[in-house]
Scaffold this motif. Structure first.
Motif, PDB file in Angstrom:
ATOM      1  N   LEU A 276       0.488  -1.452  -0.015  1.00 60.98           N
ATOM      2  CA  LEU A 276      -0.212  -0.113   0.114  1.00 60.98           C
ATOM      3  C   LEU A 276       0.857   0.973  -0.434  1.00 60.98           C
ATOM      4  O   LEU A 276       1.559   1.616   0.947  1.00 60.98           O
ATOM      5  CB  LEU A 276      -1.430  -0.054   1.380  1.00 60.98           C
ATOM      6  N   ASP A 277       0.440   1.773  -1.295  1.00 63.60           N
ATOM      7  CA  ASP A 277       1.610   3.303  -1.229  1.00 63.60           C
ATOM      8  C   ASP A 277       0.346   4.401  -0.653  1.00 63.60           C
ATOM      9  O   ASP A 277      -0.184   4.910  -1.681  1.00 63.60           O
ATOM     10  CB  ASP A 277       2.069   3.366  -2.759  1.00 63.60           C
ATOM     11  N   THR A 278       0.929   5.280  -0.045  1.00 61.51           N
ATOM     12  CA  THR A 278       0.244   6.441   0.389  1.00 61.51           C
ATOM     13  C   THR A 278       0.685   7.987  -0.088  1.00 61.51           C
ATOM     14  O   THR A 278      -0.109   9.039   0.703  1.00 61.51           O
ATOM     15  CB  THR A 278      -0.412   6.025   2.047  1.00 61.51           C
ATOM     16  N   ASN A 294      -1.870   2.634  -4.883  1.00 65.33           N
ATOM     17  CA  ASN A 294      -1.781   3.745  -5.102  1.00 65.33           C
ATOM     18  C   ASN A 294      -2.839   4.383  -4.019  1.00 65.33           C
ATOM     19  O   ASN A 294      -4.187   4.364  -4.477  1.00 65.33           O
ATOM     20  CB  ASN A 294      -1.372   4.386  -5.881  1.00 65.33           C
ATOM     21  N   ILE A 295      -3.026   4.940  -2.538  1.00 68.33           N
ATOM     22  CA  ILE A 295      -3.891   5.357  -1.967  1.00 68.33           C
ATOM     23  C   ILE A 295      -3.854   5.789  -1.276  1.00 68.33           C
ATOM     24  O   ILE A 295      -3.353   6.665  -0.365  1.00 68.33           O
ATOM     25  CB  ILE A 295      -5.392   4.123  -1.152  1.00 68.33           C
ATOM     26  N   GLY A 296      -3.758   7.647  -1.586  1.00 70.24           N
ATOM     27  CA  GLY A 296      -3.004   8.813  -0.908  1.00 70.24           C
ATOM     28  C   GLY A 296      -3.801   9.007   0.033  1.00 70.24           C
ATOM     29  O   GLY A 296      -5.028   9.217   0.204  1.00 70.24           O
ATOM     30  N   ILE A 297      -2.470   9.536   0.978  1.00 69.45           N
ATOM     31  CA  ILE A 297      -3.314   9.646   2.249  1.00 69.45           C
ATOM     32  C   ILE A 297      -3.882  10.987   2.883  1.00 69.45           C
ATOM     33  O   ILE A 297      -4.822  11.138   3.897  1.00 69.45           O
ATOM     34  CB  ILE A 297      -1.478   9.908   3.396  1.00 69.45           C
ATOM     35  N   ASP A 298      -3.944  11.744   1.805  1.00 63.95           N
ATOM     36  CA  ASP A 298      -4.122  13.186   2.025  1.00 63.95           C
ATOM     37  C   ASP A 298      -5.296  13.469   1.203  1.00 63.95           C
ATOM     38  O   ASP A 298      -5.908  14.249   1.395  1.00 63.95           O
ATOM     39  CB  ASP A 298      -3.282  14.094   0.958  1.00 63.95           C
ATOM     40  N   VAL A 305      -9.735   2.677   1.088  1.00 64.18           N
ATOM     41  CA  VAL A 305      -8.802   1.564   1.502  1.00 64.18           C
ATOM     42  C   VAL A 305      -9.769   0.102   1.552  1.00 64.18           C
ATOM     43  O   VAL A 305      -9.561  -0.343   1.834  1.00 64.18           O
ATOM     44  CB  VAL A 305      -8.088   1.400   2.822  1.00 64.18           C
ATOM     45  N   GLY A 306     -10.858   0.746   3.087  1.00 62.93           N
ATOM     46  CA  GLY A 306     -12.157  -0.178   3.333  1.00 62.93           C
ATOM     47  C   GLY A 306     -13.013  -0.475   2.544  1.00 62.93           C
ATOM     48  O   GLY A 306     -13.275  -1.626   1.685  1.00 62.93           O
ATOM     49  N   ALA A 307     -12.738   0.239   1.679  1.00 61.97           N
ATOM     50  CA  ALA A 307     -13.625  -0.393   0.192  1.00 61.97           C
ATOM     51  C   ALA A 307     -13.544  -1.163  -0.402  1.00 61.97           C
ATOM     52  O   ALA A 307     -14.034  -2.000  -1.573  1.00 61.97           O
ATOM     53  CB  ALA A 307     -14.195   1.048  -1.210  1.00 61.97           C
ATOM     54  N   LEU A 308     -12.019  -1.031  -1.112  1.00 62.69           N
ATOM     55  CA  LEU A 308     -11.357  -1.638  -2.068  1.00 62.69           C
ATOM     56  C   LEU A 308     -10.519  -2.585  -1.496  1.00 62.69           C
ATOM     57  O   LEU A 308      -9.917  -3.659  -2.524  1.00 62.69           O
ATOM     58  CB  LEU A 308     -10.318  -0.908  -2.937  1.00 62.69           C
ATOM     59  N   ILE A 309      -9.422  -2.916  -0.831  1.00 67.94           N
ATOM     60  CA  ILE A 309      -8.958  -4.484  -0.132  1.00 67.94           C
ATOM     61  C   ILE A 309     -10.165  -4.602   1.015  1.00 67.94           C
ATOM     62  O   ILE A 309     -10.218  -5.865   0.780  1.00 67.94           O
ATOM     63  CB  ILE A 309      -8.072  -3.663   1.032  1.00 67.94           C
TER      64      ILE A 309
END
Length: 471
Positions: A276-278, A294-298, A305-309
């Motif tokens: 997981l690259d944020t 890539n799910i950006g922390i910003d 994260v919840g929806a896709l992982i």
């Protein structure tokens, strides 16, 4: 008496911290307890109760850890069956905190244990309600999340919610303040306002679901119309909130383990962990570790994260900007992703400096896109929500929302090039990383998304026949 709404934008979630005469209560706390403990110490007050409006589906609450840390009991409404010590309060039961009282109003419908807490002030006046997911600003809670637990249809639950609103909430004075658990952006409703505070009187006027002339049949139809399937992680979060969970400090220790490039690579191979690259989407596009997502922390990090992982037990290895490690772990823990192996020491730069293999995303500007694309011939996939797409989109573009990528990705033709965009680049980079991780290389992602595309001369429209398919 002091009331503070502690709003977390990433989850569109409101927790509440209330003090009166040396005592405090907290409603629907987030998972990490230190901010609350620090606040209690600073204010010199004792936490007397932790109130939960219901078993949350979209985040893991901090009730269990907070109770262990402070000794304060956890209070739910009627029908709540916890696998830890808690008070399942009766409808109408009152709790004293300093000079104020909290009265339990059982308001089932969103879930069967859902309760609204009425704050009665020092003068005995009804001051405010903490409505959880029963009543939002501009909306009400979706009635489909408790179907399995309640053995009811969403229509039956919606009917129960109608009665709760009419008999328990709309009977309160118009000047009673409404403090909900969520605002716009949460998946717990479908029409929530960006405002996070209102009054009963204002909601009677502006909230479609509280119309005085609305029948129960009309309410059921309107509330259940257009509901999208709930994110897969919701049920897992409910289970954690009912059963308990590992302490946040333990999860933090796991995620804060700094792994060298060799250790990181070995762990990835041995565990099959998700990488997981944020980092920001622009940085990710220039270079990333192959197979990483890539799910950006910003951005709206935790919900995506919840929806896709989806599976909270999925082992995760973190790649993030140096200095963002604790924030990343914290925000993962809020939605129950506790199976963290560690993070790459030094971030992506250390991987690149070690001479390891990297990957990139083919990204172009909106101006380049406008020059290259041939409307009617080129394939354009718009991954925004249906409502965004319906408002305006590139002529002849297909709408394939990011939330449904696991459904539509199997229909993508690997031999046909397509363009990919969202509103601003955040979601399209998530999609691009998933596509590349699954072997798709035949696409171009648009920097700046539709916000940038709209400034070009490309023709735009508000309708396309969705009977067309990707192949």
């Amino acid at each position: 008496m002091q009331i503070e709404q502690i709003y977390t934008g990433c989850l569109a979630q409101g927790a509440y911290y209330i003090t009166s005469n040396g005592e405090a209560l907290i409603i629907d706390p987030l998972r990490e307890t230190k901010p609350y403990l620090d606040r209690l110490e600073r204010d010199g007050v004792k936490l007397k109760y932790i109130f939960e409006t219901h078993f949350h589906a979209d985040f893991v609450s901090g009730h269990v850890d907070l109770s262990k840390e402070t000794g304060a009991p956890i209070v739910y409404g009627p029908n709540a069956k916890c696998e830890f010590e808690c008070i399942s309060a009766k409808d109408g039961q009152e709790f004293e905190i300093g000079n104020i009282k909290i009265k339990v109003l059982h308001t089932p419908g969103h879930t069967m244990e859902s309760s609204t807490y009425l704050l009665i002030d020092e003068n005995g006046k009804d001051h405010a309600i903490f409505s959880g997911d029963t009543l939002f600003i501009g909306d009400v809670g979706r009635p489909d999340l408790a179907q399995k637990a309640a053995s009811m249809t969403q229509e039956q639950l919606a009917g129960i919610l109608f009665q709760s609103l009419r008999n328990k909430i709309m009977t309160l004075a118009d000047d009673v303040i409404v403090y909900p658990a969520h605002g716009a952006g949460s998946a717990c409703g479908k029409n929530m306002s960006k405002e996070t505070v209102s009054t009963i009187g204002e909601q009677k006027t502006k909230n479609y679901a509280l119309r005085a002339d609305m029948t129960e049949t009309e309410f059921i139809q309107e509330v259940t119309d257009g509901l999208l399937p709930p994110p897969a992680y919701f049920g897992m979060n409910v289970a954690m909130n009912k059963k308990g969970y590992d302490s946040f400090e333990h999860v933090l220790d796991l995620g804060m383990r700094a792994l060298s490039v060799i250790e990181f690579e070995t762990s990835a191979e041995e565990t099959g962990a998700l990488l997981l690259d944020t980092r920001k989407n622009g940085e990710f596009a220039k270079g990333f570790i192959p197979q990483s997502i890539n799910i950006g922390i910003d951005g709206d990090f935790a919900p995506w994260v919840g929806a896709l992982i989806a599976d909270v037990q999925q082992p995760i290895l973190i790649i993030c900007e140096v200095g963002k490690e604790e924030e990343t772990v914290t925000r993962l823990s809020r939605v129950g992703f506790d199976n963290l192996i560690g993070h790459l020491a030094g971030g992506y730069d250390s991987w690149q400096k070690a001479g390891k293999e990297i990957d990139v995303v083919n990204r172009i500007t909106a101006e380049q896109f406008a020059t290259e694309v041939k409307i009617g011939q080129s394939k354009v996939i718009d991954i925004r929500k249906e409502t965004e797409y319906s408002a305006e989109h590139v002529e002849d573009a297909y709408n394939k929302p990011l939330a449904l990528i696991n459904d539509w990705i199997k229909d993508v033709d690997t031999n046909e090039h397509f363009y990919l965009h969202c509103a601003g680049g955040y979601r399209s980079m998530i999609a691009a990383s998933i596509l590349e991780a699954r072997g798709f290389r035949n696409f171009t992602e648009i920097e700046g998304g539709f916000n940038a595309i709209a400034k070009t001369s490309l023709p735009k429209t508000d309708f396309i026949c969705q009977s067309k398919i990707l192949k």
